[in-house]
Motif scaffolding. Structure first.
Motif, PDB file in Angstrom:
ATOM      1  N   LYS A  64      -6.491 -76.862 -73.202  1.00  0.00           N
ATOM      2  CA  LYS A  64      -6.774 -76.184 -74.469  1.00  0.00           C
ATOM      3  C   LYS A  64      -7.982 -75.259 -74.334  1.00  0.00           C
ATOM      4  O   LYS A  64      -7.990 -74.143 -74.880  1.00  0.00           O
ATOM      5  N   THR A  65      -8.989 -75.696 -73.599  1.00  0.00           N
ATOM      6  CA  THR A  65     -10.144 -74.811 -73.369  1.00  0.00           C
ATOM      7  C   THR A  65      -9.716 -73.586 -72.572  1.00  0.00           C
ATOM      8  O   THR A  65     -10.211 -72.472 -72.806  1.00  0.00           O
ATOM      9  N   TRP A  66      -8.812 -73.782 -71.628  1.00  0.00           N
ATOM     10  CA  TRP A  66      -8.313 -72.663 -70.826  1.00  0.00           C
ATOM     11  C   TRP A  66      -7.727 -71.557 -71.704  1.00  0.00           C
ATOM     12  O   TRP A  66      -7.810 -70.371 -71.368  1.00  0.00           O
ATOM     13  N   GLN A  67      -7.166 -71.916 -72.842  1.00  0.00           N
ATOM     14  CA  GLN A  67      -6.578 -70.910 -73.735  1.00  0.00           C
ATOM     15  C   GLN A  67      -7.634 -69.926 -74.241  1.00  0.00           C
ATOM     16  O   GLN A  67      -7.302 -68.820 -74.657  1.00  0.00           O
ATOM     17  N   TYR A  68      -8.903 -70.330 -74.211  1.00  0.00           N
ATOM     18  CA  TYR A  68     -10.001 -69.452 -74.612  1.00  0.00           C
ATOM     19  C   TYR A  68     -10.537 -68.623 -73.448  1.00  0.00           C
ATOM     20  O   TYR A  68     -11.375 -67.749 -73.642  1.00  0.00           O
ATOM     21  N   VAL A  69     -10.087 -68.941 -72.235  1.00  0.00           N
ATOM     22  CA  VAL A  69     -10.622 -68.282 -71.033  1.00  0.00           C
ATOM     23  C   VAL A  69      -9.624 -67.292 -70.435  1.00  0.00           C
ATOM     24  O   VAL A  69     -10.020 -66.259 -69.898  1.00  0.00           O
ATOM     25  N   GLU A  70      -8.347 -67.598 -70.534  1.00  0.00           N
ATOM     26  CA  GLU A  70      -7.329 -66.854 -69.785  1.00  0.00           C
ATOM     27  C   GLU A  70      -7.347 -65.360 -70.071  1.00  0.00           C
ATOM     28  O   GLU A  70      -7.034 -64.549 -69.188  1.00  0.00           O
ATOM     29  N   MET A  71      -7.698 -64.955 -71.278  1.00  0.00           N
ATOM     30  CA  MET A  71      -7.627 -63.532 -71.631  1.00  0.00           C
ATOM     31  C   MET A  71      -8.669 -62.673 -70.911  1.00  0.00           C
ATOM     32  O   MET A  71      -8.515 -61.464 -70.840  1.00  0.00           O
ATOM     33  N   PHE A  72      -9.698 -63.307 -70.338  1.00  0.00           N
ATOM     34  CA  PHE A  72     -10.793 -62.528 -69.751  1.00  0.00           C
ATOM     35  C   PHE A  72     -10.574 -62.338 -68.257  1.00  0.00           C
ATOM     36  O   PHE A  72     -11.316 -62.849 -67.412  1.00  0.00           O
ATOM     37  N   ASN A  73      -9.566 -61.572 -67.931  1.00  0.00           N
ATOM     38  CA  ASN A  73      -9.237 -61.297 -66.528  1.00  0.00           C
ATOM     39  C   ASN A  73     -10.024 -60.075 -66.056  1.00  0.00           C
ATOM     40  O   ASN A  73      -9.476 -59.007 -65.806  1.00  0.00           O
ATOM     41  N   ILE A  74     -11.313 -60.241 -65.935  1.00  0.00           N
ATOM     42  CA  ILE A  74     -12.213 -59.142 -65.612  1.00  0.00           C
ATOM     43  C   ILE A  74     -13.281 -59.667 -64.658  1.00  0.00           C
ATOM     44  O   ILE A  74     -13.591 -60.858 -64.657  1.00  0.00           O
ATOM     45  N   GLY A  75     -13.843 -58.771 -63.828  1.00  0.00           N
ATOM     46  CA  GLY A  75     -14.872 -59.183 -62.884  1.00  0.00           C
ATOM     47  C   GLY A  75     -14.301 -60.075 -61.793  1.00  0.00           C
ATOM     48  O   GLY A  75     -13.249 -59.795 -61.208  1.00  0.00           O
ATOM     49  N   LYS A  76     -15.002 -61.174 -61.508  1.00  0.00           N
ATOM     50  CA  LYS A  76     -14.583 -62.086 -60.439  1.00  0.00           C
ATOM     51  C   LYS A  76     -13.204 -62.684 -60.728  1.00  0.00           C
ATOM     52  O   LYS A  76     -12.425 -62.936 -59.796  1.00  0.00           O
ATOM     53  N   ALA A  77     -12.904 -62.930 -61.996  1.00  0.00           N
ATOM     54  CA  ALA A  77     -11.601 -63.499 -62.344  1.00  0.00           C
ATOM     55  C   ALA A  77     -10.472 -62.588 -61.884  1.00  0.00           C
ATOM     56  O   ALA A  77      -9.457 -63.050 -61.340  1.00  0.00           O
ATOM     57  N   GLU A  78     -10.636 -61.295 -62.097  1.00  0.00           N
ATOM     58  CA  GLU A  78      -9.618 -60.339 -61.651  1.00  0.00           C
ATOM     59  C   GLU A  78      -9.589 -60.275 -60.124  1.00  0.00           C
ATOM     60  O   GLU A  78      -8.518 -60.221 -59.520  1.00  0.00           O
ATOM     61  N   GLU A  79     -10.769 -60.302 -59.516  1.00  0.00           N
ATOM     62  CA  GLU A  79     -10.866 -60.179 -58.051  1.00  0.00           C
ATOM     63  C   GLU A  79     -10.147 -61.315 -57.325  1.00  0.00           C
ATOM     64  O   GLU A  79      -9.457 -61.091 -56.328  1.00  0.00           O
ATOM     65  N   ILE A  80     -10.288 -62.529 -57.820  1.00  0.00           N
ATOM     66  CA  ILE A  80      -9.692 -63.681 -57.122  1.00  0.00           C
ATOM     67  C   ILE A  80      -8.347 -64.110 -57.727  1.00  0.00           C
ATOM     68  O   ILE A  80      -7.801 -65.133 -57.341  1.00  0.00           O
ATOM     69  N   LEU A  81      -7.833 -63.314 -58.660  1.00  0.00           N
ATOM     70  CA  LEU A  81      -6.566 -63.643 -59.331  1.00  0.00           C
ATOM     71  C   LEU A  81      -6.623 -65.038 -59.944  1.00  0.00           C
ATOM     72  O   LEU A  81      -5.731 -65.884 -59.766  1.00  0.00           O
ATOM     73  N   TYR A  82      -7.703 -65.245 -60.682  1.00  0.00           N
ATOM     74  CA  TYR A  82      -8.010 -66.555 -61.272  1.00  0.00           C
ATOM     75  C   TYR A  82      -6.852 -67.103 -62.108  1.00  0.00           C
ATOM     76  O   TYR A  82      -6.403 -68.235 -61.911  1.00  0.00           O
ATOM     77  N   SER A  83      -6.364 -66.298 -63.045  1.00  0.00           N
ATOM     78  CA  SER A  83      -5.325 -66.808 -63.947  1.00  0.00           C
ATOM     79  C   SER A  83      -4.040 -67.140 -63.204  1.00  0.00           C
ATOM     80  O   SER A  83      -3.305 -68.043 -63.594  1.00  0.00           O
ATOM     81  N   PHE A  84      -3.759 -66.398 -62.127  1.00  0.00           N
ATOM     82  CA  PHE A  84      -2.547 -66.673 -61.353  1.00  0.00           C
ATOM     83  C   PHE A  84      -2.613 -68.050 -60.688  1.00  0.00           C
ATOM     84  O   PHE A  84      -1.579 -68.644 -60.385  1.00  0.00           O
ATOM     85  N   GLN A  85      -3.827 -68.523 -60.435  1.00  0.00           N
ATOM     86  CA  GLN A  85      -3.985 -69.812 -59.761  1.00  0.00           C
ATOM     87  C   GLN A  85      -4.223 -70.956 -60.754  1.00  0.00           C
ATOM     88  O   GLN A  85      -4.392 -72.099 -60.336  1.00  0.00           O
ATOM     89  N   MET A  86      -4.245 -70.610 -62.039  1.00  0.00           N
ATOM     90  CA  MET A  86      -4.544 -71.629 -63.043  1.00  0.00           C
ATOM     91  C   MET A  86      -3.372 -71.923 -63.986  1.00  0.00           C
ATOM     92  O   MET A  86      -3.239 -73.046 -64.477  1.00  0.00           O
TER      93      MET A  86
END
Length: 373
Positions: A90-112
């Motif tokens: 549920k907390t992830w639902q508040y994070v997933e939209m911010f695919n910017i910076g390091k999150a975009e660089e490491i493809l964070y959402s794709f791995q989560m």
């Protein structure tokens, strides 16, 4: 009433301040004097970083409950592990939209949070005992959906599921895989959070121009892309069959736990609305936001209240979503018309955000969608 009046007065002061504290980047393509740096500071300091910090804490708790379950796989420890998984999801639902910076660089959402998870890949990884969880080939075999399968989908009941971690011939393999993917999720989250708190925050808040590569433009594009793809399409449209010839009930989020798919979608919708309005993650304080920005520009041009219209339409979508079964898999199979009606309300928000808001802000869309919107 006094508290509401005080809050309204405070918001008015903030909005007026945003109009007068010029941070114009006219030389970089913007012609208004909205305080875009304050918008970015509110997003970073009161929304993005606190949400990441909360997710990091949730994953620490998830790791601890995982260790207890692995040491002693029983019903109590399985229940506790599931509880911590849901809290983090549920907390992830508040994070997933911010695919910017390091999150975009490491493809964070794709791995989560790629779903549906690939159970064949998971089983092959467990059987081999050798896997690279960071490989793009494993994006659909890791993250929250993979845990959903490992905690709810291995057997027909809880006893059968626990057997995979106790009496199964490869019980150690199941324990190791469950442990490794949870540890990996925490490593990724810590990496993104540390980047924000060590250096990226300052870079982010000072990128105020109206250019394709500025934080203001990239953040709003990431936000709308998430709303359009991550929320509207993935959580509702795809399972309802909007983009296919038949409904695809097995594409819902939280497929194996069954009863959380609506709850996750409602949480995501609240997260979207909170971000649009600049609401702090940990409290109800509203700061400078894209809603503030839209309100300023629309008032200046004498046009209708787009901010109120967007919030009203989000409420309409929430009303439809609330009427669905907790298990969206069952909802698709039993009454898909209600799913399609929910999608229609969500789609109306998409048009307001992607067309009306971006035109008001004079910001171009920086991505190409796949469904013709």
């Amino acid at each position: 009433m006094k508290i509401k009046q005080l809050a309204l007065a405070l918001f008015s002061v903030i909005l007026i301040s945003s109009c007068t504290e010029s941070n114009d980047d006219s030389a970089n393509g913007s012609s208004d004097n909205f305080d875009r740096k304050s918008l970015l500071e509110n997003a970073a300091d009161n929304i993005i970083i606190p949400a990441l910090q909360d997710l990091d804490s949730d994953l620490v708790a998830l790791k601890a409950s995982k260790e207890i379950f692995i040491a002693t796989p029983n019903q109590t420890n399985l229940d506790n592990l599931r509880t911590d998984w849901l809290a983090a999801y549920k907390t992830w639902q508040y994070v997933e939209m911010f695919n910017i910076g390091k999150a975009e660089e490491i493809l964070y959402s794709f791995q989560m949070n790629i779903y549906p998870t690939n159970t064949t890949d998971i089983q092959n990884n467990i059987a081999s005992g050798t896997y690279d969880l960071t490989s793009p080939n494993n994006n659909d075999a890791v993250g929250f959906p993979a845990i959903d399968y490992l905690l709810y989908g291995l057997g027909n009941d809880d006893s059968a599921i626990i057997d995979f971690y106790t009496t199964d011939s490869n019980a150690l393999g199941y324990k190791n895989y469950l442990s490794d993917i949870i540890d990996q999720m925490h490593i990724l989250t810590t990496t993104v959070l540390t980047d924000w708190t060590s250096s990226y925050r300052d870079i982010f808040v000072n990128s105020t121009a109206n250019t394709a590569s500025s934080s203001v433009n990239m953040l709003i594009n990431d936000f709308i892309f998430y709303y359009e793809k991550g929320l509207r399409a993935n959580k509702v449209g795809i399972p309802a069959g909007v983009f296919s010839t038949t409904p695809l009930a097995d594409k819902v989020e939280g497929l194996y736990s069954k009863v959380y798919s609506k709850e996750l979608a409602l949480t995501a919708l609240q997260a979207v609305q909170d971000f649009f309005n600049g609401r702090a993650y940990n409290n109800s304080t509203n700061g400078i936001s894209y809603a503030s920005y839209v309100t300023l520009l629309r008032d200046n041009s004498g046009t209708s209240d787009l901010t109120a219209s967007i919030n009203s339409q989000i409420e309409a979508a929430r009303t439809e979503l609330n009427q669905l079964d907790n298990n969206l898999f069952d909802q698709v199979n039993n009454n898909n018309v209600a799913m399609l009606m929910t999608y229609d309300e969500l789609q109306r928000v998409t048009v307001m955000l992607k067309v009306d808001m971006l035109q008001t802000l004079n910001i171009s869309v920086d991505y190409v969608d796949a469904d013709g919107d």
